[in-house]
Scaffold this active site. Sequence first.
Site, PDB file in Angstrom:
ATOM      1  N   GLN A 122       0.768  -1.230  -0.187  1.00  0.00           N
ATOM      2  CA  GLN A 122       0.002   0.112  -0.009  1.00  0.00           C
ATOM      3  C   GLN A 122       1.003   1.298  -0.016  1.00  0.00           C
ATOM      4  O   GLN A 122       1.674   1.426   0.977  1.00  0.00           O
ATOM      5  CB  GLN A 122      -0.909  -0.057   1.280  1.00  0.00           C
ATOM      6  N   GLY A 123       0.866   1.826  -1.099  1.00  0.00           N
ATOM      7  CA  GLY A 123       1.990   3.175  -1.370  1.00  0.00           C
ATOM      8  C   GLY A 123       1.223   4.333  -0.915  1.00  0.00           C
ATOM      9  O   GLY A 123       0.578   5.082  -1.648  1.00  0.00           O
ATOM     10  N   SER A 125       2.163   6.585   2.539  1.00  0.00           N
ATOM     11  CA  SER A 125       2.992   7.616   2.977  1.00  0.00           C
ATOM     12  C   SER A 125       4.285   7.855   2.294  1.00  0.00           C
ATOM     13  O   SER A 125       4.697   7.266   1.134  1.00  0.00           O
ATOM     14  CB  SER A 125       3.789   6.897   4.346  1.00  0.00           C
ATOM     15  N   SER A 157       5.055  -1.287   3.756  1.00  0.00           N
ATOM     16  CA  SER A 157       5.184  -2.532   4.039  1.00  0.00           C
ATOM     17  C   SER A 157       5.460  -3.630   3.079  1.00  0.00           C
ATOM     18  O   SER A 157       4.353  -3.549   2.225  1.00  0.00           O
ATOM     19  CB  SER A 157       4.186  -2.955   5.021  1.00  0.00           C
ATOM     20  N   GLU A 240      -9.042  -0.533   8.275  1.00  0.00           N
ATOM     21  CA  GLU A 240      -7.541  -0.557   8.838  1.00  0.00           C
ATOM     22  C   GLU A 240      -7.801  -0.841  10.236  1.00  0.00           C
ATOM     23  O   GLU A 240      -6.834  -1.183  11.114  1.00  0.00           O
ATOM     24  CB  GLU A 240      -6.741   0.627   8.639  1.00  0.00           C
ATOM     25  N   SER A 357      -1.209   8.389  13.662  1.00  0.00           N
ATOM     26  CA  SER A 357      -0.579   8.446  15.089  1.00  0.00           C
ATOM     27  C   SER A 357      -1.590   8.940  16.084  1.00  0.00           C
ATOM     28  O   SER A 357      -2.700   9.162  15.795  1.00  0.00           O
ATOM     29  CB  SER A 357       0.372   9.531  15.002  1.00  0.00           C
ATOM     30  N   GLU A 359      -1.973  11.255  18.046  1.00  0.00           N
ATOM     31  CA  GLU A 359      -2.405  12.476  18.057  1.00  0.00           C
ATOM     32  C   GLU A 359      -3.384  12.826  16.859  1.00  0.00           C
ATOM     33  O   GLU A 359      -4.329  13.554  17.085  1.00  0.00           O
ATOM     34  CB  GLU A 359      -1.237  13.634  17.901  1.00  0.00           C
TER      35      GLU A 359
END
Lengths: 376, 320
Positions: A122-123, A125, A157, A240, A357, A359
């Site tokens: 999965q591209g 980031s 990944s 996810e 994240s 946050e």
Amino acid sequence: MELGEFKAAVDRWLDQQAGALAPEFEGIGTLDQQMAQLRKVMRLSYEAGFMRMGWPERVGGLGGSNLLRAYLGEVLTARDIVEPGMYSMPEVLAPTMIDYAPPGLAAEMVPRLLSGEETWCQGFSEPGTGSNLGSLACRALPADDGWTVQGQKVWTSLAQYAARCVLLTRTGTPESTHRGITAFFVDMGSPGITIRPIESMHGVPEFNEVFFDDVFVPADRVLGEVNQGWSIAMDLLPYERSTALWHRAAYLRRRLERLVAEAPDGALDPAAVGEAAQQLLAFRARSRATQRRLAAGETLGPETSVDKVLLATAEQAVFDLVAEGLGTEVAMGDDPVSVRWRAEFLYSRAASIYGGSAEIQRNIIARRLLALGDDR
Amino acid sequence: MDAAERELFVGAVRRATDSAAGAVLDEALTDLGWADALESDRAEAVGVLFEAQGAAGVTSAALDLVMATALGMPDPGAAALVLPPLRRRDAPGRLGSGRCTVRGVGTAALSRRGRAVVVASTTHGAAEAVAIERGALEVAPVRGLDPDLGLVVVTGDFVAGDRESLGPVDWDLAVAAGQLAVAHELVGTARAALELARLHALERIQFGRPIAAFQAVRHHLAEALVSLEAASALATAAWEEPNPGTAALAKGLAGRSARTVVRHAQQVLAGIGFTLEHPLHRYVRRTMLLDQLLGAGAVLTRQSGADLLATGALPATLPL
């Protein structure tokens, strides 16, 4: 097939096939060994029919509820047959194809993913695009009969094992933010793709940098509509945070019980163990409610951010205990069991970073669940 | 209960807890058939009422009813139940040498009922229920941190043979049911405190914008919601495996989570939240008390951990 019947059939099969399904290495092995194990288990589960349950028939599945997939991953994880993170990747990739790929492409490709014949990545980031996905810069420009892609992805990944990539690209102007993003289904064997594994602190090089140098992608490999890639990403992110997290809860439970069995008497503070147990079971209870809502046909949304925060909290609580109860093994052990504890402890530090994240999840919770308005 | 029935039930319970408290709320609950719901769908009946009761900050005799029902009392609504002293969860009575001694607390229901049930541990480690007129117990009202809760301190010392024995009972199962009820009440209390803070954050203007625009404030509130939802999920799920170990985990987490929520809420509400002009203080008080009722969060958490270390397994499987 009903869940109860499925559970009994899977359990029986796992008992019968225990020898064939078991890993041939101790501890975590190498990444090559882990991948070979994952593919073997997926192939055997697919051939037995279990891996096809819970997926629609038009992509080679056998139909039935998502709970069947959730259970299969749960037991494979709880019996230490597969590593949950890698095993759960189809939980996001397959729905992307089912919902957005041209039907013929989805029907051709999804069985290859589920059967372990192919690994996909999965591209999303990029070096300049972590939490702020709308700022991505990897460009796709129109070309004859398709597109050419130029740019870089990171934290991809298993890219070094992947045959295909679900890739988000910039097709609008650089300033178009979330309005100018398009998703593609890219063959990783295409000329112009270079993959560089990242050495990460837990010792498993599962993440990669992926470079795209004028990579041609045919026009029929667009997922969804041109410039609608943002909505694909937004629709899929809740996934996810659903079935994959249920699998992870099963894994954490097994590791906590293992820790309690292995830690020397007196090494663990009962209060800290109690807190971890509460957090783990609360996460499992929350994730189960999400699974049940999904099975009832509900659309998942921002409330799954709560599930993700609970996962990170539970995972770090469990492995903080590992660092106490098995401190010497984590610090000094070089045998396979200790190496595994150490890798898992280190990987747990990323639980509040990957997949949005802590946050970012709290920002989503504040804006979407608490209706606190804009943060400016 | 199907979805439509549940919606009607929730509406009726909320109207009751929003408009009445104490004996009047007990009557309203009788009228809306809450005791029947407790028999037919205990998880739903308890979850809905206690969250509503916590959110409204009111009391009823429902905790006594939940525990007396779990004890298998023949007429569970007739008598109030003596509860263990705060922070504890063992039986409040002790039988030995022909006498029964009692040390515990009672809810407001104890002041309204003529009879009480005391569960006493015997010298063989079993538990037995004893019925007693309230007049035979010393009942002292408590003001303390949360006078509105109406807790009383109960003591007693009497010849056991003079009282009606209701036979052997499973005290731990009754405590488990009571702990789950209080866990839901803590969730409701925390939810109300969070809502007060949320509204304040949207209305309070500083530096030219609502304080809800500041990430530090947003993250306090988000953290509170996560904590609350964790406690809610476990309390709800625990009804499917309501054993003492699971109930202790759920109650321990609910107490700790509710205290986390009111801490964040108080920080966001700042000055006004420290006054009696704003309702937050009621939820702060109630949270502190409920956290200690039927076992304090910190005590239960440590005990849950010790149990896990001793048995090697979590008490609940929570299957799909």
